[in-house]
Design a protein around this motif. Structure first.
Motif, PDB file in Angstrom:
ATOM      1  N   TRP A 280       0.833  -1.209   0.000  1.00  0.00           N
ATOM      2  CA  TRP A 280       0.000   0.000   0.000  1.00  0.00           C
ATOM      3  C   TRP A 280       0.864   1.253   0.000  1.00  0.00           C
ATOM      4  O   TRP A 280       2.035   1.242   0.358  1.00  0.00           O
ATOM      5  CB  TRP A 280      -0.949   0.006   1.195  1.00  0.00           C
ATOM      6  CG  TRP A 280      -0.310   0.370   2.515  1.00  0.00           C
ATOM      7  CD1 TRP A 280      -0.268   1.601   3.108  1.00  0.00           C
ATOM      8  CD2 TRP A 280       0.384  -0.524   3.407  1.00  0.00           C
ATOM      9  NE1 TRP A 280       0.413   1.538   4.310  1.00  0.00           N
ATOM     10  CE2 TRP A 280       0.820   0.244   4.515  1.00  0.00           C
ATOM     11  CE3 TRP A 280       0.685  -1.886   3.373  1.00  0.00           C
ATOM     12  CZ2 TRP A 280       1.535  -0.308   5.566  1.00  0.00           C
ATOM     13  CZ3 TRP A 280       1.402  -2.434   4.424  1.00  0.00           C
ATOM     14  CH2 TRP A 280       1.809  -1.660   5.504  1.00  0.00           C
ATOM     15  N   GLY A 384      -9.434  -5.890   0.702  1.00  0.00           N
ATOM     16  CA  GLY A 384     -10.697  -5.744   1.423  1.00  0.00           C
ATOM     17  C   GLY A 384     -10.460  -5.571   2.912  1.00  0.00           C
ATOM     18  O   GLY A 384     -11.163  -4.788   3.579  1.00  0.00           O
ATOM     19  N   GLU A 387      -9.300  -2.024   3.495  1.00  0.00           N
ATOM     20  CA  GLU A 387     -10.460  -1.127   3.479  1.00  0.00           C
ATOM     21  C   GLU A 387     -11.207  -1.185   4.807  1.00  0.00           C
ATOM     22  O   GLU A 387     -11.622  -0.153   5.352  1.00  0.00           O
ATOM     23  CB  GLU A 387     -11.389  -1.510   2.327  1.00  0.00           C
ATOM     24  CG  GLU A 387     -12.587  -0.594   2.144  1.00  0.00           C
ATOM     25  CD  GLU A 387     -13.470  -1.063   1.011  1.00  0.00           C
ATOM     26  OE1 GLU A 387     -13.954  -0.226   0.237  1.00  0.00           O
ATOM     27  OE2 GLU A 387     -13.696  -2.294   0.894  1.00  0.00           O
ATOM     28  N   SER A 388     -11.363  -2.379   5.362  1.00  0.00           N
ATOM     29  CA  SER A 388     -12.053  -2.525   6.643  1.00  0.00           C
ATOM     30  C   SER A 388     -11.275  -1.866   7.776  1.00  0.00           C
ATOM     31  O   SER A 388     -11.854  -1.212   8.644  1.00  0.00           O
ATOM     32  CB  SER A 388     -12.267  -4.008   6.957  1.00  0.00           C
ATOM     33  OG  SER A 388     -13.138  -4.611   6.014  1.00  0.00           O
ATOM     34  N   SER A 391     -11.706   1.875   7.586  1.00  0.00           N
ATOM     35  CA  SER A 391     -13.095   2.269   7.794  1.00  0.00           C
ATOM     36  C   SER A 391     -13.505   2.131   9.254  1.00  0.00           C
ATOM     37  O   SER A 391     -14.230   2.978   9.794  1.00  0.00           O
ATOM     38  CB  SER A 391     -14.033   1.428   6.920  1.00  0.00           C
ATOM     39  OG  SER A 391     -13.778   1.628   5.548  1.00  0.00           O
ATOM     40  N   ASN A 400      -5.218   9.525   0.964  1.00  0.00           N
ATOM     41  CA  ASN A 400      -5.815   8.375   0.291  1.00  0.00           C
ATOM     42  C   ASN A 400      -4.991   7.130   0.607  1.00  0.00           C
ATOM     43  O   ASN A 400      -3.787   7.214   0.861  1.00  0.00           O
ATOM     44  CB  ASN A 400      -5.788   8.564  -1.228  1.00  0.00           C
ATOM     45  CG  ASN A 400      -6.638   9.699  -1.728  1.00  0.00           C
ATOM     46  OD1 ASN A 400      -7.830   9.542  -1.918  1.00  0.00           O
ATOM     47  ND2 ASN A 400      -6.027  10.864  -1.964  1.00  0.00           N
ATOM     48  N   THR A 401      -5.646   5.983   0.546  1.00  0.00           N
ATOM     49  CA  THR A 401      -4.946   4.702   0.649  1.00  0.00           C
ATOM     50  C   THR A 401      -5.113   3.959  -0.665  1.00  0.00           C
ATOM     51  O   THR A 401      -6.240   3.757  -1.139  1.00  0.00           O
ATOM     52  CB  THR A 401      -5.502   3.857   1.804  1.00  0.00           C
ATOM     53  OG1 THR A 401      -5.363   4.578   3.034  1.00  0.00           O
ATOM     54  CG2 THR A 401      -4.755   2.533   1.918  1.00  0.00           C
ATOM     55  N   LEU A 411      -7.144  -1.383  -4.827  1.00  0.00           N
ATOM     56  CA  LEU A 411      -8.016  -0.560  -3.983  1.00  0.00           C
ATOM     57  C   LEU A 411      -7.617   0.907  -4.044  1.00  0.00           C
ATOM     58  O   LEU A 411      -6.438   1.250  -3.952  1.00  0.00           O
ATOM     59  CB  LEU A 411      -7.913  -1.029  -2.520  1.00  0.00           C
ATOM     60  CG  LEU A 411      -8.480  -0.090  -1.440  1.00  0.00           C
ATOM     61  CD1 LEU A 411     -10.007  -0.100  -1.459  1.00  0.00           C
ATOM     62  CD2 LEU A 411      -7.959  -0.476  -0.056  1.00  0.00           C
ATOM     63  N   ALA A 413      -9.037   4.037  -1.676  1.00  0.00           N
ATOM     64  CA  ALA A 413      -9.940   4.386  -0.583  1.00  0.00           C
ATOM     65  C   ALA A 413      -9.606   5.779  -0.068  1.00  0.00           C
ATOM     66  O   ALA A 413      -8.576   5.978   0.572  1.00  0.00           O
ATOM     67  CB  ALA A 413      -9.836   3.367   0.553  1.00  0.00           C
ATOM     68  N   SER A 473     -14.564   4.815  -2.027  1.00  0.00           N
ATOM     69  CA  SER A 473     -13.724   3.624  -1.995  1.00  0.00           C
ATOM     70  C   SER A 473     -14.167   2.673  -3.095  1.00  0.00           C
ATOM     71  O   SER A 473     -15.372   2.522  -3.365  1.00  0.00           O
ATOM     72  CB  SER A 473     -13.826   2.931  -0.633  1.00  0.00           C
ATOM     73  OG  SER A 473     -12.910   1.857  -0.542  1.00  0.00           O
ATOM     74  N   ARG A 474     -13.204   2.035  -3.725  1.00  0.00           N
ATOM     75  CA  ARG A 474     -13.536   1.058  -4.775  1.00  0.00           C
ATOM     76  C   ARG A 474     -12.411   0.038  -4.901  1.00  0.00           C
ATOM     77  O   ARG A 474     -11.249   0.326  -4.647  1.00  0.00           O
ATOM     78  CB  ARG A 474     -13.755   1.747  -6.121  1.00  0.00           C
ATOM     79  CG  ARG A 474     -12.544   2.467  -6.636  1.00  0.00           C
ATOM     80  CD  ARG A 474     -12.633   2.945  -8.092  1.00  0.00           C
ATOM     81  NE  ARG A 474     -13.928   3.250  -8.600  1.00  0.00           N
ATOM     82  CZ  ARG A 474     -14.191   4.248  -9.456  1.00  0.00           C
ATOM     83  NH1 ARG A 474     -13.213   5.049  -9.832  1.00  0.00           N
ATOM     84  NH2 ARG A 474     -15.385   4.428  -9.935  1.00  0.00           N
ATOM     85  N   ILE A 475     -12.794  -1.168  -5.274  1.00  0.00           N
ATOM     86  CA  ILE A 475     -11.852  -2.252  -5.553  1.00  0.00           C
ATOM     87  C   ILE A 475     -12.084  -2.688  -6.993  1.00  0.00           C
ATOM     88  O   ILE A 475     -13.218  -2.960  -7.399  1.00  0.00           O
ATOM     89  CB  ILE A 475     -12.048  -3.429  -4.580  1.00  0.00           C
ATOM     90  CG1 ILE A 475     -11.723  -2.996  -3.144  1.00  0.00           C
ATOM     91  CG2 ILE A 475     -11.167  -4.616  -4.984  1.00  0.00           C
ATOM     92  CD1 ILE A 475     -12.025  -4.048  -2.098  1.00  0.00           C
TER      93      ILE A 475
END
Length: 760
Positions: A280, A384, A387-388, A391, A400-401, A411, A413, A473-475
């Motif tokens: 990341w 995922g 992202e969790s 969040s 941003n990540t 990802l 996010a 956020s999107r994958i």
């Protein structure tokens, strides 16, 4: 093993360790430190205290003077040691030492931070305790008289306490928000009799961070990579000098934590990096992490404000700043409210009058969730889970990540600690001035309690913050990218739907650097799928987008102009890149800085349906053409006056010295659309980088683990006599990369010296 003598007990008496027994077998303060090529530190510990302990010790070995100065800064003691008027970096804009001291002494609520620490995770508490112990252990092993000359025998180098770490973390959290208003906070004072109502037409606030300050990040998924696995490019643009410099580390801790990457001063874990399954990076977000409130003041009392028709007294704080040479402290009174501290910007019309005042409420004030967010990222095995982690904590402060995993998912996010202010809420709580400053800040009505930030059930533990589900956020399986523009476009073919304006503007004009990103990325993927070699080509291509957009027209203006024959000839021969060998780059960039870019600069306006290609078509008609030629003439005259040839290779103009020789530095400012951004400051004979590409990593995965090529442009150490002060800078200059050792076998093969075990 290094064990401490009993004398260390006194040194630690005021730290998080208190009077703990020294050198006990069951002490949590123990770490192994192994160094590999370029002095990269690999820290291994069985406890989280040991992790912080080892990271602090190893970081101090490379950067003790810089770190000690940073602790002095966040204590608010710069004026005492370097004088009140001396300039200092403060956030992204800078200030003088007195302003810095007032800000830190007034805006860091140490009592509140102590309470917040007690409520934070046990892991976070252990990391901080370990960092305090590790820093102090380094000073015990290395007396002040033995330190590098920059801080040798300096009285401001002293042991730290937990409070120092809390202050430093708070500074990091506020870097892209409150720190931009430090001067407006430090100088806010009740109005005199002569101050009238602010002119509504002149109110202005500092805008979002300049897009030149930021980063590029790419994550490629299985549809875009040669091997079908994820691939990440991290290209953060951060300062080359000061405590925001990155430092490379690899940490192995409890419960299988195994992460390699970088952190800045005071971070006990990597905050950008990778593990065996996920990589990341971060880029500065366009979201606003604060709101400004306009207060209606009580009649006849400029230090009381009205809420729901009732007068509420402001809270007064006496700030005392120690001065040098035994002089009396400088004292001032600052004022705060339930909506944050009062800010005053008289030169911008946003001033404290007898009728109104403005305050700043920052979502990152007291944010002690960051380490838990990065800890969660480090333990993730899929994007995922990344992202969790961000969040659930809402601990990422202002970036941003962007992440990729070995299964081929990518990802983006833009999930951070932002006020829970939606579009309807902002409209309902608007003031008569809100629309005027909407491009700069969210301005809310402080006379109504209903305009306080909303708390939702899902964010009850972080009251007033926007849930991650309401942020962007999107994958994907192809790619996502960001170069500091708003959330709305992270993939060229699929814009986000419109979200709250506090997250950034929607379908608005992109920076040239972002346009260059999408242009180059799409072109490369059209040719072939991405791998390490092509990723290296993308990040170090050094193309100047705007040169490709305007150069033909500029050279057309040159035709027949004998007075500009030399500069025009240099530009005609230039390769339109900022490589070390590029001749003419300095002339073009100087010309671009001087070119008048007003509303009719482009013939084709911005089109939100074609954001990557517009605006375009340089306007060279009539007076416009003359202005451009004048800018070129002025650029040539300026460069000549500095005794720099117009056709000097870029690498002879932009350099970094190692104390003996100059090292050529490729890359250039982001404004004209250069991805590999380097912002230089003037020095004799040219420029030297002050902000730009720093830790660049390209990370993919094979069956055994991560495959990472990286370079730290300014190297590990800030000590000019260290062999690791410029070793990676030379590699960067030559566009060479370092394959990072991650496995035990790779670390052993790259080892320099013996593993050192520290404990107490």
């Amino acid at each position: 093993m290094r064990n401490l003598a009993n004398g260390l007990g006194a040194l630690l008496a005021s730290t998080a360790l208190g009077t703990a027994a020294i050198a006990q077998d069951d002490s949590p303060f123990k770490a192994d430190i192994t160094r590999t090529t370029h002095n990269i530190a690999h820290i291994e510990a069985d406890t989280w205290e040991g992790v912080g302990y080892g990271v602090a010790y190893a970081y101090s070995e490379d950067n003790i003077c810089m770190l000690a100065e940073e602790f002095t800064t966040v204590r608010g003691e710069r004026s005492m040691h370097w004088g009140p008027e001396t300039p200092t970096p403060l956030g992204l804009r800078g200030a003088d030492n007195l302003t810095s001291d007032i800000f830190y002494r007034s805006q860091i609520d140490i009592s509140g931070l102590r309470k917040g620490l007690a409520k934070s995770s046990a892991t976070n508490q252990a990391l901080i305790a370990g960092y305090v112990a590790g820093y102090n252990r380094f000073l015990f092993d290395n007396p002040v008289a033995s330190l590098p000359k920059e801080c040798k025998d300096a009285e401001w180098v002293r042991p730290i306490t937990t409070d120092d770490m809390l202050r430093l973390n708070e500074k990091t959290m506020l870097l892209a928000s409150s720190l931009a208003f430090a001067g407006a906070i430090a100088k806010a004072a009740p109005p005199g009799e002569s101050v009238a109502i602010a002119d509504p037409q002149s109110i202005a606030f500092p805008g979002p961070p300049d897009p030149n300050y930021g980063s590029n990040g790419w994550a490629f998924g299985s549809e875009a990579t040669v091997d079908g696995k994820g691939l990440l490019i991290g290209n953060p643009h951060f300062p080359w000098e000061g405590p925001a410099r990155f430092w490379q580390m690899h940490v192995k801790g409890p419960n299988g934590y195994d992460v390699m990457g970088v952190g800045i001063a005071g971070t006990p874990l990597p905050t950008l990096g990778f593990n065996k399954d996920v990589a990341w990076t971060h880029t500065v977000t366009a979201a606003r992490h604060f709101t400004v409130y306009m207060l209606q003041l009580a009649d006849g009392d400029a230090t009381s404000y009205m809420v729901d028709g009732e007068a509420v007294p402001m809270e007064e704080t006496l700030v005392s700043v120690p001065m040098p040479d035994g002089k009396e402290p400088y004292e001032t009174v600052l004022y705060s409210t339930q909506f944050g501290p009062v800010v005053s910007l008289p030169s911008a019309g946003a001033q404290w009058t007898r009728q109104m005042a403005f305050t700043l409420r920052d979502a990152n004030t007291g944010n002690q969730r960051g380490m838990d967010a990065w800890l969660g990222i480090g333990f993730s095995s899929t994007v995922g889970e990344v992202e969790s982690a961000i969040s659930e904590t809402l601990g990422i402060p202002w970036v941003n990540t962007i992440a990729a995993d070995r299964e081929g998912r990518a990802l983006h996010a833009d999930i951070t600690a932002v006020p829970n202010v939606g579009k309807e809420f902002a409209t309902a709580c608007a003031t008569p001035f809100s629309a005027m400053v909407a491009s700069q800040i969210i301005l809310l009505d402080g006379s109504r309690s209903e305009c306080d930030w909303m708390t939702q059930p899902t964010t009850a533990s972080q009251p007033g913050l926007m849930p991650g589900t309401d942020q962007a956020s999107r994958i994907r399986r192809d790619y996502v990218t960001n170069s500091n523009d708003s959330y709305w476009l992270s993939h060229a073919g699929e814009p986000y739907s419109e979200l709250s304006p506090i997250l950034g503007e929607h379908k608005t004009r992109l920076s040239l650097r972002t346009r260059s990103n999408f242009t180059e990325t799409e072109a490369m993927l059209t040719e072939a799928q991405m791998d390490h070699a092509r990723a290296q080509e993308l990040v170090f291509g050094n193309k100047v987008l705007v040169a490709d957009m305007i150069m033909d027209e500029v050279l057309g203006l040159c035709a027949g102009n004998n007075a500009l024959a030399e500069p025009c000839g240099v530009l005609a021969d230039w390769d339109r890149r900022v490589n070390n060998e590029s001749k003419g780059a300095h002339l073009f960039l100087t010309f671009w800085d001087k070119a008048p870019r007003d509303s009719d600069f482009w013939l084709t306006d911005f089109d939100p349906e074609d954001p990557i290609a517009t605006p375009n078509n340089l306007n060279v008609e009539g007076e416009r053409g003359e202005k451009l030629l004048n800018a070129l003439r002025e650029a040539a005259e300026e460069i000549t006056s500095e005794s720099i040839p117009l056709d000097a290779p870029w690498g002879a103009v932009q350099t970094r010295t190692d104390g003996v020789e100059k090292i050529a530095i490729h890359g250039g400012p982001g404004g004209p659309g250069i991805l590999n951004m380097q912002i230089g400051r003037k020095v004799e004979g040219g420029l030297t980088p002050r902000h730009g590409s720093s830790y660049i990593q390209i990370v993919g995965f094979d069956d055994d683990g991560p495959v990472a090529d990286a370079i730290l442009s300014y190297s590990q150490s800030t000590d000019p006599v260290s062999p690791f002060y410029a070793d990676q800078t030379r590699l960067y200059s030559e566009k060479k990369w370092h394959r990072l050792p991650f496995s035990d076998e790779e670390i052993e093969a790259a080892r320099i010296g013996e593993t050192v075990t520290i404990s107490e």
